[in-house]
Design an enzyme around this catalytic site. Sequence first.
Site: not given
Length: 328
Positions: A160-161, A157
């Site tokens: 997200c990261d 992701c």
Amino acid sequence: MNLYFINTIITTTINIINIIKKDDKMEEYDIIIIGSGPAGLTAGIYAGRQGSKTLLLDKGLTGGNGLEVPSMENYPGFELIAGMSLIAKIKKQTEKNAEIRELEEVKSVEGKEEGFQVKTNKNSYFAKVIIFSTGTRNRLLKVPGEEEFKGKGVSYCATCDGILYKDKDVLIIGGGNSAAQEAIFLKNVGCNVTLVHRRDELRAEKYLQNKLKEKKIPVIWNSVVEEIKGNRMIESVVLKDKDNNKKEIKTQGIFIAIGDIPNSKIAKDLGLELDDYNYIITDKNQRTNQKHVYVAGDVTGGVKQWVVACGEGAIAATSAFHDLEHPS
Ligand code: NAP
């Protein structure tokens, strides 16, 4: 009558009373929607507005994979919007029409007379109708090091990261829309990103391919990941090309975006018909092979786009309402 026999009768009676009591306590709904991505949320809006008492259940947070889409330019009405922002808007609208319960995982759906029993990790429910909008999950590379370094440099992701890898070298694996979009996202947050694809042409849409060129994102063609190596965190990735030549590339992150697998196990256990790739088979009204069971979104396969998922959610809820109102 010996003591063992009496004890068995008492225990059995208590168990039966408990089962009856539990069933009595079961919360009842007209429609239970399993999965709260764009398809499930839209089904919730339509179901609630039709007057059906509706519950959405999601094992995670509302939005599912939709939360991971960095940016979209093809959802009508929004020239550019992040998945997370669009989910927040749709969720707000759904909550006016249906109840949403997050972090509640459906374990089974069982056909009963006049409806279905839905068992979750927390409760047991009864519903007249079930809509599956369970989506898909990430496909894994299944190479040494992938599991070991998950969260230690291996990610699925970028939204997200990605920010954790600002100014760092990262690889993104895949050649579809997700890989292209995530590569662009990673470049935008300041990563030194390189795309790795197993063929010599991308599957991603042309406009995304053009953007990759515009952003000068390098592509390593005809190569697959052989191994992910590191110590506490990942340090390098071994790639193998089509002539079986191997090379080890130093990297601090690897983002895997190689497609998805349908979440259709519970549907299969209920007896729904699946295709060869385990997507749930539906007709054009989102009906399945079982009465009062409908399906919408990516778990049906086909064109996996938000706008399609939302459309299918609307159709599923409308068909469900029609079938309840006009029992054959
Ligand atoms: P996808 O279109 O299935 O692409 C997966 C990519 O990963 C393909 O390029 C495939 O290579 C490659 N791949 C598969 N297994 C691999 C392996 N073991 N090792 C290396 N590479 C591997 O998946 P996606 O990009 O996640 O997209 C899924 C669906 O969502 C698609 O229908 C897509 O159009 C849609 N989507 C839409 C948007 C949007 O709204 N704009 C955004 C993202 C995704 P090959 O090409 O050689 O098969």
